[in-house]
Design a protein around this motif. Structure first.
Motif, short mmCIF file in Angstrom:
data_model
loop_
_atom_site.label_atom_id
_atom_site.label_comp_id
_atom_site.label_asym_id
_atom_site.label_seq_id
_atom_site.Cartn_x
_atom_site.Cartn_y
_atom_site.Cartn_z
N TYR A 302 -6.10 -49.11 35.69
CA TYR A 302 -5.07 -48.76 34.72
C TYR A 302 -5.11 -49.67 33.49
O TYR A 302 -4.65 -49.28 32.42
CB TYR A 302 -3.69 -48.85 35.37
CG TYR A 302 -3.40 -47.70 36.32
CD1 TYR A 302 -2.90 -46.50 35.84
CD2 TYR A 302 -3.64 -47.82 37.68
CE1 TYR A 302 -2.63 -45.44 36.70
CE2 TYR A 302 -3.37 -46.78 38.55
CZ TYR A 302 -2.88 -45.59 38.06
OH TYR A 302 -2.62 -44.54 38.91
N LEU A 303 -5.63 -50.87 33.67
CA LEU A 303 -5.70 -51.83 32.56
C LEU A 303 -7.14 -52.13 32.20
O LEU A 303 -7.45 -53.22 31.70
CB LEU A 303 -4.97 -53.12 32.94
CG LEU A 303 -3.49 -52.98 33.31
CD1 LEU A 303 -2.91 -54.32 33.70
CD2 LEU A 303 -2.70 -52.37 32.17
N GLU A 444 -7.67 -59.61 33.69
CA GLU A 444 -7.80 -58.32 33.00
C GLU A 444 -7.76 -58.51 31.48
O GLU A 444 -8.51 -57.84 30.75
CB GLU A 444 -6.69 -57.37 33.45
CG GLU A 444 -6.76 -56.97 34.91
CD GLU A 444 -8.04 -56.21 35.23
OE1 GLU A 444 -8.53 -55.48 34.35
OE2 GLU A 444 -8.55 -56.34 36.36
N LEU A 445 -6.92 -59.40 31.02
CA LEU A 445 -6.82 -59.62 29.59
C LEU A 445 -8.10 -60.23 29.04
O LEU A 445 -8.57 -59.85 27.95
CB LEU A 445 -5.63 -60.53 29.30
CG LEU A 445 -5.16 -60.65 27.84
CD1 LEU A 445 -4.74 -59.29 27.31
CD2 LEU A 445 -4.01 -61.63 27.74
N GLY A 446 -8.67 -61.17 29.77
CA GLY A 446 -9.93 -61.75 29.34
C GLY A 446 -11.06 -60.73 29.27
O GLY A 446 -11.85 -60.71 28.32
N PHE A 467 -1.60 -51.56 24.35
CA PHE A 467 -0.17 -51.83 24.23
C PHE A 467 0.46 -52.06 25.60
O PHE A 467 1.35 -52.91 25.76
CB PHE A 467 0.52 -50.67 23.52
CG PHE A 467 0.25 -50.62 22.04
CD1 PHE A 467 -0.15 -51.76 21.36
CD2 PHE A 467 0.39 -49.44 21.32
CE1 PHE A 467 -0.40 -51.72 19.99
CE2 PHE A 467 0.14 -49.40 19.96
CZ PHE A 467 -0.25 -50.55 19.30
N ALA A 468 0.02 -51.30 26.60
CA ALA A 468 0.55 -51.49 27.95
C ALA A 468 0.22 -52.88 28.48
O ALA A 468 1.06 -53.56 29.08
CB ALA A 468 0.00 -50.42 28.88
N THR A 469 -1.01 -53.34 28.26
CA THR A 469 -1.40 -54.67 28.71
C THR A 469 -0.60 -55.74 27.99
O THR A 469 -0.10 -56.71 28.60
CB THR A 469 -2.89 -54.88 28.47
OG1 THR A 469 -3.63 -53.83 29.09
CG2 THR A 469 -3.35 -56.21 29.03
N MET A 472 2.98 -55.87 29.38
CA MET A 472 3.07 -56.51 30.69
C MET A 472 2.88 -58.02 30.58
O MET A 472 3.55 -58.80 31.27
CB MET A 472 2.05 -55.90 31.63
CG MET A 472 2.26 -54.40 31.88
SD MET A 472 1.09 -53.69 33.03
CE MET A 472 1.69 -54.36 34.55
N VAL A 473 1.97 -58.45 29.73
CA VAL A 473 1.78 -59.88 29.53
C VAL A 473 3.04 -60.49 28.92
O VAL A 473 3.50 -61.58 29.35
CB VAL A 473 0.56 -60.13 28.63
CG1 VAL A 473 0.48 -61.60 28.22
CG2 VAL A 473 -0.71 -59.72 29.35
N ARG A 474 3.62 -59.83 27.95
CA ARG A 474 4.86 -60.32 27.33
C ARG A 474 5.97 -60.43 28.36
O ARG A 474 6.73 -61.42 28.37
CB ARG A 474 5.26 -59.37 26.21
CG ARG A 474 6.63 -59.63 25.62
CD ARG A 474 6.93 -58.63 24.52
NE ARG A 474 8.28 -58.78 24.00
CZ ARG A 474 9.33 -58.16 24.48
NH1 ARG A 474 9.20 -57.30 25.48
NH2 ARG A 474 10.53 -58.36 23.96
N SER A 475 6.07 -59.44 29.24
CA SER A 475 7.11 -59.47 30.27
C SER A 475 6.95 -60.66 31.20
O SER A 475 7.93 -61.33 31.55
CB SER A 475 7.07 -58.16 31.07
OG SER A 475 8.01 -58.19 32.12
N GLU A 476 5.72 -60.96 31.60
CA GLU A 476 5.49 -62.09 32.50
C GLU A 476 5.78 -63.42 31.81
O GLU A 476 6.33 -64.35 32.41
CB GLU A 476 4.05 -62.07 33.01
CG GLU A 476 3.76 -60.96 34.00
CD GLU A 476 4.59 -61.08 35.27
OE1 GLU A 476 4.88 -62.23 35.67
OE2 GLU A 476 4.97 -60.05 35.83
N ILE A 477 5.44 -63.54 30.55
CA ILE A 477 5.71 -64.79 29.82
C ILE A 477 7.21 -65.01 29.68
O ILE A 477 7.72 -66.12 29.91
CB ILE A 477 5.02 -64.76 28.45
CG1 ILE A 477 3.50 -64.77 28.61
CG2 ILE A 477 5.46 -65.94 27.60
CD1 ILE A 477 2.74 -64.61 27.32
#
Length: 1402
Positions: A302-303, A444-446, A467-469, A472-477
């Motif tokens: 998905y990512l 996944e981001l890397g 945008f989805a990635t 999700m990264v923003r939410s975790e931070i």
């Protein structure tokens, strides 16, 4: 008091007028500013300024159609209410910041609450009326509670009304907002056909955005003292209005009471929309479950841009719709938490408990606004769990009556159980679960960044996945920083435990860096994204056109208004420019008209009162096998934002502006992770870019927020850059430490090889083995072995981090924060230069003592080599900065002989001033009484004990002064020379005082020097002789330092700038000599003396000093030789012994010879110059032609120059004659010890000056005496140092009683005699060590054959005049073993003292 009431009434009236001056169409007051706000809030996809402005203007275009006007008006109200909610939360947050938080579990407020100036400083009274809410304050008999407080409230009621009025207006706005928002929410819930995300995502976002804002506003309002605020304001209002209540008091009491607690009021108010909320949450449930299952997200791609089942497909066509939903995952989670909190009955749906529990098990807090939050599980247990228990009881009671009661009971029981377990699981597992999420997102981001960097053409098709990635990264931070340092309570009991978050979690840096790099990629390829979006919109227009003319749509027979809207939407898409293959860059486009018309169309077909709604359109267009026309339009709406609002979309999914309120935690995490084991220097750019978003938190309703946030953002950026540069400085210092490159430098020192040789030599001696054990020295190159590479690995890691950090800072673009521009490279330059300056200051003085200049030079070179390494990775000239530091630290003032003193220059030279002051204080003045002496042979200063922890010779050696010259250059030499000159000026002033004080005595001594008795009496009358002697020694001491400094400067200039040094030396040889000297020539000669290009530099320095001394007269200084004669009778001589190892004396009397030489020469020159100046004045006054006057002046000048040389030699001769007479006449058998020292001193004086040849001394002291003295010293100390060949006269002398002696016997007897004499003369030396002939004396080259010449002298290789015993080798006979008889006590001859020595006078 009446005036106070009148003034207060006027202020309140103005506030009322301002409050009522509002547009009647607006449902509530907005407080100011209609701008869009908070693009990162839920529903931000629709809160677009462009289409909202267009929507506002739609009213004017559709006046003819009432239904369309009503729908557009409804959307305007929703958007306006959303803005009002933001404004209300901003003001409530501000009020909470001003007042502070009450103590946990009580209503007691801190002192800052009462000192804020909003509430009266009457805690007892205010808390009482708040506890008695909702009772009216007039019925509470407040006089019994606090009579003095009530009286003070009566006196100042007007002032308190004014301070409370703005916050009462906020509560009124909150009440009005509640009424209007409930009406709009009810209207949308009851009239919209469907709010499912796959059918109507636009209106769903609008509806849920308002719903969540309504809930959050009321939850946040509970954090301010609403009861106290309302009761206190009404109490003061009734006092001011003579018992009349505040107008909206009773409505406000009902509102506050109904929302106490807020969740209770929300349950009652939102009960009518509960089924709709449950339906929406069930629809978004699959996306929420997927967003929490990170293993599935990664395994099924998905990512990832790769297809999970077909890796060769790079466009991720398997999950395009799901990627769009995952982009709103953070919004969906908020919907679930707030929805089930205020609609608890919906938890009894079939899948609701799974959806809610998956989030509850991973969350502890529910963020409300900025840094305000509520404890999620406490709210659920207090307000949701009782509703579930009540439903369980009802289902249990109805089991026998209803068919589904048993299933409802089991479901309610399951919900109750899982809700109780979720709290403990969240406390124990939430941190570990989110840490795992961050690790997976990091991977996944890397991969995504690497992939899109390599394949940028695939970025646009996968934009929603990007945008989805990012979302999700923003939410975790945000989750991480919201939970740092919080305290939560257990589900059972009141025990509060902290949540232990790893503040050194390195994944935060990786996530921020990945976000930053991915955002830069999207921004870089924005033209390509726009081109792809335009292409997609063109294809969508064609598909929608086909669907519009299909049979299903024809059968619907849509009305004219709807058809016009469809045509307008398609027309807007058809007017898009055609994309050419060779052109990607497009002109700016505005698709707000398309989005406005599509939203109008969706509003029309979403209404349940419309004849044709969304369901009809779906059924009419989905039969073809493709997506419906509504789904195509919704996706076109989304892609249209990628054309003209791509920046807003990026900001919506990546905004971290809320981290402003956690900036302390952000800074702490950065400092712990940036330079940790897993930290990366590349992350600093991402951490720094956070400051750019901080000012976005400001709201127009609070004008002073923007300046405050801007200042804090700038402060954060500065502190972050300071931390980055601190890490850079730390890496440089690690490499520059003794454990870094210093350890490698030590292995290259010659001392290491000597230590190893000594160890190997001692290892062969059994006794040394047993005594010292086995000391293991590492072999050269042992670091290359794998087991010993730890130290090298540390250095390699430090070098790698340093170079990578420098590369990142070099490539980092300037960061703009508000109106400040931060350029990291400039910060790097400043920090490197500052670190070098601090390093220089720290290595000069160590433990209160001066560091060796050679060590300072080596460490500076090592530091500069590291800076050169940094310079290779940044585009900066750092070497120039280091040179400027050295110049600044060297430049204390303008060079006195090159620049005028009145020139304005900056201050500096701290380092060179520190060194010069240390030398003056500890070496020249000997402030610590270390017994500092000058060693002529070693060319350094020594002391009887160290100065602190430093050996004096280690910092005054010629090599150390050379290092000083190389470091600080001519400015450093000028500063140290100036310090010496200033001290000499003081000492010469004291000497002049002594000369003037003893003027009559010295004149009498000069006139009757032939009368010994008269001389002795006059010498005894000299005033303060010991003081004069001490001053003379200090003068010579400082001149010795000046000589060493000049010699070191000459060595450095000769090796580095030979042309410049030859210029000075040639100038001194060929410069014309004139009396008096012209100012320019005198300045040049002074500079030449400083750099060692002048032979007699001591006299030049004293000449310049005496020239500047206005009080110095030739009459007083003409008596200086006789003052020095008096010094020969000082008590200092009683403890003076000659030391052959240093070439000096134990009391530093050697320096007296320098003083005598320099003072006599300089004083005679000054006396001649002043005499010449007086003569020139007389010549100019006489009549005659100018040519004749010039010839007379020239002849007189040459004659005067010769007279000066004669006068100097005469003065030296007078001194020598008087001194020898005084020394020899004052000697007897009772005072024998000073004689040898004084004679050696006079010999050294002859050797140190060119005006006093040794032949003059031999006139008064026979050469045999001087030779015997030196023979005694040198042969007794070092027997094999000098081999004296017997002369012909010695071999034939009849005085030889031992006859012919063999060479071996002679050697033995000579050794024994030398050993005995060494014991006798050992006490005359304070130092031990080998003899050094590198100074003024050296042994002549003797032919190895030992043959004698015609004059009974050994043949020399070249006739050189030497000082010392070998120059007295004529008429000397040496008889081994011969001991003459001791002289009697009555012997007065000066030669009788030497009859005990080995000399035989013939």
């Amino acid at each position: 008091m009446d005036l106070d009431l009148q003034g207060s009434q006027q202020i309140v009236a103005k506030l009322r007028m301002k409050r009522n001056n509002i547009n009647g169409d607006s449902p509530v007051r907005v407080g100011g500013g209609d701008e869009a706000w908070s693009t990162d809030e839920p529903g931000g996809t629709l809160d677009s300024p462009v289409w909202r402005r267009s929507g506002m203007s739609t009213q004017q275009r559709v006046q003819s159609n009432g239904k369309s006007v009503q729908k557009i008006r409804q959307i305007e109200w929703v958007i306006h209410l959303r803005k009002v909610a933001d404004g209300l939360m901003t003001k409530l947050h501000r009020l909470r910041q001003i007042l502070g938080s009450p103590e946990t579990g009580s209503l007691h407020y801190p002192d800052s609450f009462w000192k804020s100036g909003i509430f009266p400083d009457l805690p007892k009274l205010c808390q009482h009326v708040a506890r008695k809410f909702p009772e009216h304050p007039a019925k509470l008999q407040l006089e019994k509670v606090d009579k003095a407080g009530v009286d003070m409230l009566y006196e100042n009621c007007g002032r308190y009304v004014v301070t409370l009025e703005p916050w009462i207006l906020v509560l009124e706005d909150l009440m009005t907002f509640r009424e209007q928002a409930l009406r709009v929410i009810m209207d949308l819930s009851s009239t919209v056909v469907t709010l499912l995300p796959n059918q109507n995502p636009l209106l769903l976002s609008i509806f849920m955005d308002l719903f969540c804002a309504f809930v959050r506003v009321n939850l946040l309002a509970d954090k301010v003292p609403r009861k106290m605020l309302l009761q206190t304001y009404n109490l003061t209002h009734t006092m001011m209005k003579n018992g009349r209540d505040y107008g909206a008091y009773h409505r406000m009491v009902q509102f506050v009471d109904s929302y106490d607690p807020p969740v209770k009021g929300l349950h009652d108010d939102l009960n009518f929309v509960s089924p709709r909320i449950g339906e929406i949450l069930d629809a978004v449930g699959p996306t929420v479950l997927l967003g929490s299952d990170f293993q599935r997200l990664c395994s099924e791609g998905y990512l990832s841009p790769f297809h999970p089942r077909y890796p060769e497909k790079l466009t991720n066509s398997a999950h395009p719709a799901r990627a769009q939903d995952l982009a709103n995952i953070d919004t969906y989670r908020e919907w679930v938490l707030l929805g089930y909190l205020v609609c608890p009955v919906e938890l009894l749906r079939v899948r609701a408990v799974d959806i809610a529990m998956v989030i509850l098990k991973e969350s502890l807090l529910l963020p409300l606004f900025r840094d305000e939050y509520i404890f999620l599980h406490e709210e659920y247990q207090q307000h949701v769990l009782p509703r579930i228990v009540e439903s369980k009881k009802l289902a249990k009671a109805g089991r026998s009556k209803a068919r589904d009661a048993d299933a409802e009971y089991n479901l309610a029981k399951l919900v109750e159980k899982q809700m109780c377990e979720a709290h403990d699981m969240a406390i124990s597992n939430a941190d570990s679960v989110h840490r795992e999420h961050r690790l997976l997102l990091k991977q996944e981001l890397g991969r995504m960044v690497l992939f899109f960097t390599d394949q940028p053409t695939l970025l646009a098709p996968n934009l929603q996945m990007v945008f989805a990635t990012l979302a999700m990264v923003r939410s975790e931070i945000l989750w991480y920083f919201c939970h740092v340092g919080i305290m939560v309570g257990k589900s059972k009991g009141t025990r509060v435990i902290p949540i232990e978050m790893d503040i050194a979690d390195p994944t935060i840096g990786f996530l921020l860096d990945g976000m930053d790099r991915l955002i830069r990629l999207v921004s870089k390829y924005t033209p390509a994204v726009r081109a792809f979006a335009i292409g997609y919109l063109a294809a969508a227009a064609q598909r929608m056109q086909v669907l519009l003319v299909g049979p299903g749509m024809v059968a619907l027979d849509i009305d004219t208004e709807l058809r016009e809207l469809f045509n307008s939407v398609l027309g807007a898409l058809e007017r898009l420019p055609k994309i050419e293959s060779d052109k990607v860059v497009l002109s700016p486009l505005d698709l707000s008209v398309f989005r406005r018309d599509w939203l109008r169309l969706i509003m029309l077909v979403s209404s349940s009162r419309s004849a044709i709604n969304i369901r009809h359109l779906d059924k009419a267009t989905v039969s073809t096998g493709n997506d419906s026309i509504v789904a195509e339009g919704n996706r076109a709406y989304l892609w249209s934002r990628a054309v003209d609002e791509i920046d807003q979309q990026i900001l919506q999914h990546t905004s971290l502006k809320v981290l402003y309120f956690y900036r302390q935690h952000v800074t702490a995490v950065f400092r712990h992770t940036m330079f940790g084991p897993e930290g990366r220097p590349q992350h600093c750019c991402a951490w720094l870019s956070l400051a750019c978003n901080f000012p976005e938190n400001a709201h127009p309703n609070v004008p002073d927020e923007l300046p405050k946030f801007a200042r804090e953002a700038v402060s954060y950026a500065e502190s972050l850059l300071d931390s980055v540069m601190g890490g850079l400085e730390g890496l440089i210092n690690i490499l520059d430490s003794e454990g870094g490159y210093g350890s490698l430098d030590k292995k290259l020192l010659p001392e290491q090889a000597a230590m190893r040789l000594n160890h190997v030599a001692k290892a062969g001696i059994p006794a040394m083995k047993s005594a010292n054990g086995n000391l293991e020295f590492p072999w050269p190159g042992f670091e290359s072995e794998p087991i010993n590479r730890d130290s090298i690995k540390m250095l390699e890691a430090a070098v790698q981090r340093l170079t990578s950090l420098c590369s990142v800072l070099n490539e980092m673009e300037p960061v703009r924060v508000v109106n400040h521009m931060f350029v990291p490279r400039e910060y790097l330059r400043d920090r490197v230069v500052k670190n070098f300056r601090e390093r220089l200051a720290n290595i000069i003085i160590v433990d209160g003592g001066l560091q060796r200049m050679s060590v300072v030079e080596a460490r500076l070179q090592r530091h500069m080599s590291i800076v050169h390494l940094v310079e290779q990775h940044v585009q900066l000239d750092l070497t120039r900065g280091l040179r400027e530091v050295l110049l600044t630290q060297s430049f204390a003032h303008s060079m006195q002989n090159f620049q005028p003193e009145d020139r304005e220059v900056g201050t500096g030279g701290e380092a060179v001033c520190t060194i010069a002051d240390w030398y003056v204080e500890n070496v020249l003045s000997d402030a610590k009484s270390a017994g500092v002496l000058f060693s002529p042979l070693d060319k350094c200063f020594k002391s009887t004990r160290p100065i602190g922890r430093i050996a004096t010779e280690s910092v005054t050696d010629l090599a150390e002064l050379k290092a000083f010259v190389r470091i600080f250059g001519p400015y450093g030499v000028d500063k140290l020379s100036g310090s010496i000159q200033s001290q000499l000026t003081k000492l010469l002033g004291l000497l002049e005082i002594s000369l003037r004080t003893n003027k009559e005595i010295l004149e009498a001594l000069a006139c009757n020097s032939h009368n010994q008795a008269h001389c002795e009496s006059k010498l005894q009358q000299v005033v303060e002789l010991e003081t004069a002697m001490a001053n003379c020694l200090l003068v010579g001491h400082m001149l010795s330092m000046r000589s060493l400094l000049a010699e070191a400067t000459a060595h450095v200039l000769r090796s580095n700038t030979p042309l410049l040094f030859s210029l000075f030396s040639d100038f001194t040889k060929h410069a014309p000599v004139s009396i008096p000297e012209t100012p320019n020539l005198l300045r040049m000669k002074t500079v030449a003396s400083q750099v060692g290009a002048v032979e007699d530099g001591d006299a030049v320095m004293l000449h310049s000093i005496l020239t500047d001394m206005e009080g110095a007269t030739e009459q007083s200084w003409a008596l200086a030789p006789f003052l020095f004669v008096a010094c020969m009778t000082s008590k200092v001589w009683k403890s003076t012994n000659f030391n052959i190892y240093t070439g000096g004396f134990t009391t530093n009397v050697y320096c007296l010879s320098r003083c005598i030489n320099a003072v006599i020469v300089a004083s005679e020159w000054v006396r001649a110059e002043r005499k010449e100046l007086r003569r020139q004045g007389q010549v100019s006054a006489e009549p005659g032609s100018k040519s004749m006057q010039g010839e007379i002046a020239a002849a007189s000048s040459a004659e005067t120059q010769g007279d000066v040389e004669v006068a100097i030699k005469t003065a030296f001769t007078k001194f020598l004659q008087s001194s020898v007479a005084t020394v020899l006449e004052s000697w007897d058998d009772l005072h024998r010890s000073p004689l040898v020292a004084k004679l050696v001193f006079l010999d050294q004086l002859c050797d140190s000056t060119r005006y006093l040849p040794r032949s003059t001394l031999e006139t008064y002291v026979p050469h045999t005496i001087m030779r015997s003295i030196y023979q005694m010293y040198y042969e007794s100390s070092v027997p094999t140092l000098i081999h004296v060949h017997p002369s012909t006269r010695q071999l034939t002398s009849s005085s030889l009683t031992n006859g012919s002696i063999s060479k071996s016997q002679g050697s033995e007897s000579f050794g024994e005699a030398s050993e005995n004499l060494a014991q006798q003369t050992a006490r005359g030396s304070i130092f031990s060590g080998p003899i050094k002939f590198s100074g003024q004396r050296r042994r002549p080259d003797v032919e190895p054959s030992g043959e004698l010449g015609v004059d009974a002298k050994p043949h020399s290789r070249k006739p050189v005049r030497f000082s010392g015993p070998l120059d007295y080798n004529r008429k000397v006979s040496f008889a081994e073993g011969r001991v003459p008889a001791e002289p009697t006590v009555a012997t007065k001859s000066p030669l009788g003292r030497f009859r005990s020595g080995p000399l035989s006078y013939v």
